[in-house]
Design a protein around this motif. Structure first.
Motif, PDB file in Angstrom:
ATOM      1  N   MET A 245       0.688  -1.416   0.340  1.00  0.00           N
ATOM      2  CA  MET A 245       0.427   0.000  -0.043  1.00  0.00           C
ATOM      3  C   MET A 245       0.780   1.192  -0.316  1.00  0.00           C
ATOM      4  O   MET A 245       1.826   1.216   0.347  1.00  0.00           O
ATOM      5  CB  MET A 245      -0.978   0.313   0.999  1.00  0.00           C
ATOM      6  CG  MET A 245      -2.022  -1.211   1.355  1.00  0.00           C
ATOM      7  SD  MET A 245      -3.041  -1.041   0.092  1.00  0.00           S
ATOM      8  CE  MET A 245      -4.204   0.301   0.392  1.00  0.00           C
ATOM      9  N   GLY A 246       0.406   2.645  -0.734  1.00  0.00           N
ATOM     10  CA  GLY A 246       1.444   3.471  -0.524  1.00  0.00           C
ATOM     11  C   GLY A 246       0.077   4.663  -0.114  1.00  0.00           C
ATOM     12  O   GLY A 246      -1.313   4.621  -0.118  1.00  0.00           O
ATOM     13  N   TRP A 247       0.446   5.936  -0.114  1.00  0.00           N
ATOM     14  CA  TRP A 247       0.090   6.809   0.019  1.00  0.00           C
ATOM     15  C   TRP A 247       1.271   7.475  -1.248  1.00  0.00           C
ATOM     16  O   TRP A 247       2.083   7.891  -1.117  1.00  0.00           O
ATOM     17  CB  TRP A 247       0.050   8.029   1.574  1.00  0.00           C
ATOM     18  CG  TRP A 247      -0.306   7.270   2.377  1.00  0.00           C
ATOM     19  CD1 TRP A 247      -0.311   6.164   3.682  1.00  0.00           C
ATOM     20  CD2 TRP A 247      -1.864   7.549   2.711  1.00  0.00           C
ATOM     21  NE1 TRP A 247      -1.417   5.674   4.136  1.00  0.00           N
ATOM     22  CE2 TRP A 247      -2.767   7.138   3.418  1.00  0.00           C
ATOM     23  CE3 TRP A 247      -3.050   8.056   1.946  1.00  0.00           C
ATOM     24  CZ2 TRP A 247      -3.557   7.199   3.625  1.00  0.00           C
ATOM     25  CZ3 TRP A 247      -4.205   8.293   2.621  1.00  0.00           C
ATOM     26  CH2 TRP A 247      -4.780   7.573   3.612  1.00  0.00           C
ATOM     27  N   PHE A 248      -0.481   8.250  -1.581  1.00  0.00           N
ATOM     28  CA  PHE A 248       0.605   9.892  -2.589  1.00  0.00           C
ATOM     29  C   PHE A 248       0.057  11.457  -2.652  1.00  0.00           C
ATOM     30  O   PHE A 248      -1.131  11.425  -2.001  1.00  0.00           O
ATOM     31  CB  PHE A 248       0.552   9.302  -3.731  1.00  0.00           C
ATOM     32  CG  PHE A 248       0.925   8.482  -4.790  1.00  0.00           C
ATOM     33  CD1 PHE A 248       0.802   6.427  -4.219  1.00  0.00           C
ATOM     34  CD2 PHE A 248       2.165   8.709  -6.085  1.00  0.00           C
ATOM     35  CE1 PHE A 248       2.072   5.450  -4.926  1.00  0.00           C
ATOM     36  CE2 PHE A 248       3.348   7.418  -5.985  1.00  0.00           C
ATOM     37  CZ  PHE A 248       2.919   6.483  -5.662  1.00  0.00           C
TER      38      PHE A 248
ATOM     39  N   PHE B 129       6.078  12.334   8.764  1.00  0.00           N
ATOM     40  CA  PHE B 129       4.943  11.138   8.627  1.00  0.00           C
ATOM     41  C   PHE B 129       5.283   9.591   8.710  1.00  0.00           C
ATOM     42  O   PHE B 129       6.496   8.813   9.566  1.00  0.00           O
ATOM     43  CB  PHE B 129       4.927  11.136   7.311  1.00  0.00           C
ATOM     44  CG  PHE B 129       4.739  12.241   6.637  1.00  0.00           C
ATOM     45  CD1 PHE B 129       4.123  13.460   7.559  1.00  0.00           C
ATOM     46  CD2 PHE B 129       3.873  12.239   5.641  1.00  0.00           C
ATOM     47  CE1 PHE B 129       3.410  15.037   6.931  1.00  0.00           C
ATOM     48  CE2 PHE B 129       2.463  13.522   5.188  1.00  0.00           C
ATOM     49  CZ  PHE B 129       3.154  14.351   5.214  1.00  0.00           C
ATOM     50  N   THR B 130       4.067   8.133   9.484  1.00  0.00           N
ATOM     51  CA  THR B 130       4.516   7.254   9.689  1.00  0.00           C
ATOM     52  C   THR B 130       3.270   6.679   9.008  1.00  0.00           C
ATOM     53  O   THR B 130       2.260   6.422   9.679  1.00  0.00           O
ATOM     54  CB  THR B 130       4.534   7.240  11.086  1.00  0.00           C
ATOM     55  OG1 THR B 130       5.266   7.806  11.614  1.00  0.00           O
ATOM     56  CG2 THR B 130       5.202   5.905  11.193  1.00  0.00           C
ATOM     57  N   ILE B 131       3.454   5.810   8.730  1.00  0.00           N
ATOM     58  CA  ILE B 131       2.428   4.531   7.593  1.00  0.00           C
ATOM     59  C   ILE B 131       2.673   3.499   8.945  1.00  0.00           C
ATOM     60  O   ILE B 131       3.590   2.968   8.432  1.00  0.00           O
ATOM     61  CB  ILE B 131       3.083   4.333   6.052  1.00  0.00           C
ATOM     62  CG1 ILE B 131       1.469   3.817   5.358  1.00  0.00           C
ATOM     63  CG2 ILE B 131       4.549   3.637   5.626  1.00  0.00           C
ATOM     64  CD1 ILE B 131       2.107   3.487   3.349  1.00  0.00           C
ATOM     65  N   SER B 132       0.709   2.424   8.156  1.00  0.00           N
ATOM     66  CA  SER B 132       1.172   2.019   9.168  1.00  0.00           C
ATOM     67  C   SER B 132      -0.058   1.133   8.074  1.00  0.00           C
ATOM     68  O   SER B 132      -0.643   1.741   7.768  1.00  0.00           O
ATOM     69  CB  SER B 132       0.713   1.437  10.769  1.00  0.00           C
ATOM     70  OG  SER B 132      -0.362   2.492  10.646  1.00  0.00           O
TER      71      SER B 132
ATOM     72  N   GLU C 258       2.177  17.016 -11.305  1.00  0.00           N
ATOM     73  CA  GLU C 258       1.806  15.637 -10.685  1.00  0.00           C
ATOM     74  C   GLU C 258       1.957  14.738  -9.325  1.00  0.00           C
ATOM     75  O   GLU C 258       2.753  15.398  -8.303  1.00  0.00           O
ATOM     76  CB  GLU C 258       3.481  14.495 -11.372  1.00  0.00           C
ATOM     77  CG  GLU C 258       3.777  14.709 -12.577  1.00  0.00           C
ATOM     78  CD  GLU C 258       4.390  14.447 -13.797  1.00  0.00           C
ATOM     79  OE1 GLU C 258       4.632  14.508 -15.000  1.00  0.00           O
ATOM     80  OE2 GLU C 258       5.274  13.510 -12.677  1.00  0.00           O
ATOM     81  N   ARG C 259       0.673  13.848  -9.819  1.00  0.00           N
ATOM     82  CA  ARG C 259       0.682  12.789  -7.425  1.00  0.00           C
ATOM     83  C   ARG C 259       2.485  12.687  -7.484  1.00  0.00           C
ATOM     84  O   ARG C 259       3.011  12.225  -8.701  1.00  0.00           O
ATOM     85  CB  ARG C 259      -0.051  12.199  -8.623  1.00  0.00           C
ATOM     86  CG  ARG C 259      -0.500  11.346  -7.274  1.00  0.00           C
ATOM     87  CD  ARG C 259      -1.848  10.535  -7.122  1.00  0.00           C
ATOM     88  NE  ARG C 259      -2.790  11.536  -8.519  1.00  0.00           N
ATOM     89  CZ  ARG C 259      -4.395  10.772  -8.228  1.00  0.00           C
ATOM     90  NH1 ARG C 259      -4.558   9.881  -8.165  1.00  0.00           N
ATOM     91  NH2 ARG C 259      -5.774  11.857  -8.800  1.00  0.00           N
ATOM     92  N   GLU C 260       2.450  13.097  -6.288  1.00  0.00           N
ATOM     93  CA  GLU C 260       3.715  12.802  -5.832  1.00  0.00           C
ATOM     94  C   GLU C 260       4.286  11.578  -5.128  1.00  0.00           C
ATOM     95  O   GLU C 260       3.176  11.036  -4.163  1.00  0.00           O
ATOM     96  CB  GLU C 260       4.823  13.631  -5.559  1.00  0.00           C
ATOM     97  CG  GLU C 260       4.488  14.068  -4.126  1.00  0.00           C
ATOM     98  CD  GLU C 260       5.058  15.211  -3.795  1.00  0.00           C
ATOM     99  OE1 GLU C 260       5.960  15.986  -4.579  1.00  0.00           O
ATOM    100  OE2 GLU C 260       4.737  15.910  -2.510  1.00  0.00           O
ATOM    101  N   PHE C 261       5.035  10.347  -4.836  1.00  0.00           N
ATOM    102  CA  PHE C 261       4.906   9.517  -3.630  1.00  0.00           C
ATOM    103  C   PHE C 261       5.614  10.208  -2.872  1.00  0.00           C
ATOM    104  O   PHE C 261       6.066  10.918  -1.788  1.00  0.00           O
ATOM    105  CB  PHE C 261       6.257   8.949  -3.894  1.00  0.00           C
ATOM    106  CG  PHE C 261       6.785   7.497  -2.741  1.00  0.00           C
ATOM    107  CD1 PHE C 261       7.626   7.818  -2.432  1.00  0.00           C
ATOM    108  CD2 PHE C 261       5.857   6.368  -2.923  1.00  0.00           C
ATOM    109  CE1 PHE C 261       7.895   6.662  -1.351  1.00  0.00           C
ATOM    110  CE2 PHE C 261       5.911   5.587  -1.625  1.00  0.00           C
ATOM    111  CZ  PHE C 261       7.172   6.042  -1.284  1.00  0.00           C
ATOM    112  N   ALA C 262       4.393   9.791  -1.573  1.00  0.00           N
ATOM    113  CA  ALA C 262       4.393  10.124  -0.185  1.00  0.00           C
ATOM    114  C   ALA C 262       5.401   8.824   0.712  1.00  0.00           C
ATOM    115  O   ALA C 262       5.837   9.345   1.578  1.00  0.00           O
ATOM    116  CB  ALA C 262       3.803  10.687   0.449  1.00  0.00           C
ATOM    117  N   ALA C 263       4.656   8.174   0.998  1.00  0.00           N
ATOM    118  CA  ALA C 263       5.038   6.765   1.723  1.00  0.00           C
ATOM    119  C   ALA C 263       4.413   5.369   1.327  1.00  0.00           C
ATOM    120  O   ALA C 263       3.058   5.486   0.613  1.00  0.00           O
ATOM    121  CB  ALA C 263       4.845   7.297   3.594  1.00  0.00           C
ATOM    122  N   ALA C 264       5.299   4.222   1.691  1.00  0.00           N
ATOM    123  CA  ALA C 264       4.580   3.128   1.658  1.00  0.00           C
ATOM    124  C   ALA C 264       4.770   1.784   1.898  1.00  0.00           C
ATOM    125  O   ALA C 264       5.709   2.016   2.385  1.00  0.00           O
ATOM    126  CB  ALA C 264       5.059   2.094  -0.027  1.00  0.00           C
TER     127      ALA C 264
END
Length: 124
Positions: A34-37, A68-71, A44-50
């Motif tokens: 899973m990712g957040w953009f 930022f923290t992805i979980s 352009e849509r840019e990558f934030a976290a995965a």
């Protein structure tokens, strides 16, 4: 096929925190990375976290690393993005996405399914 619905966006002041959630339909959530953009008008849509299927490792854009923290919680079919120390430049529509790939998580093309997005606005 998986459907994604983001929530948790809003208007906050600089320095505040927000937690975004992305709920996925279906019983195959754990089979996707899973990712957040994020995207601002005219850019352009840019990558934030995965995050990988079992939760580790995680990946971050330099612009959000340390803030930022992805979980994810595979029992709830949900991925989260905890955003701390928000800056005005974090203002964007945030999208979650699901990937069948096992690498290239920073690339938009690696994601097969996208949510509709949630607006995050950070005032100075």
């Amino acid at each position: 096929q998986v459907q994604l619905v983001e929530s948790g966006g809003g208007l906050v002041q600089a320095g505040a925190s927000l937690r975004l959630s992305c709920a996925a339909s279906g019983r195959t959530f754990s089979t996707y990375a899973m990712g957040w953009f994020r995207q601002t008008p005219g850019k352009e849509r840019e990558f934030a976290a995965a995050i990988t299927r079992n939760g580790l490792p995680t990946f971050y854009a330099d612009s959000v690393k340390g803030r930022f923290t992805i979980s994810r919680d595979n029992t709830k079919n949900t991925v989260y993005l905890q955003m701390n120390s928000l800056k005005p430049e974090d203002t964007a529509v945030y999208y979650c996405a699901a990937s069948n790939y096992y690498n290239n998580y920073e690339a938009r093309w690696a994601y097969d399914f996208w949510g509709q997005g949630t607006q995050v606005t950070v005032s100075s």
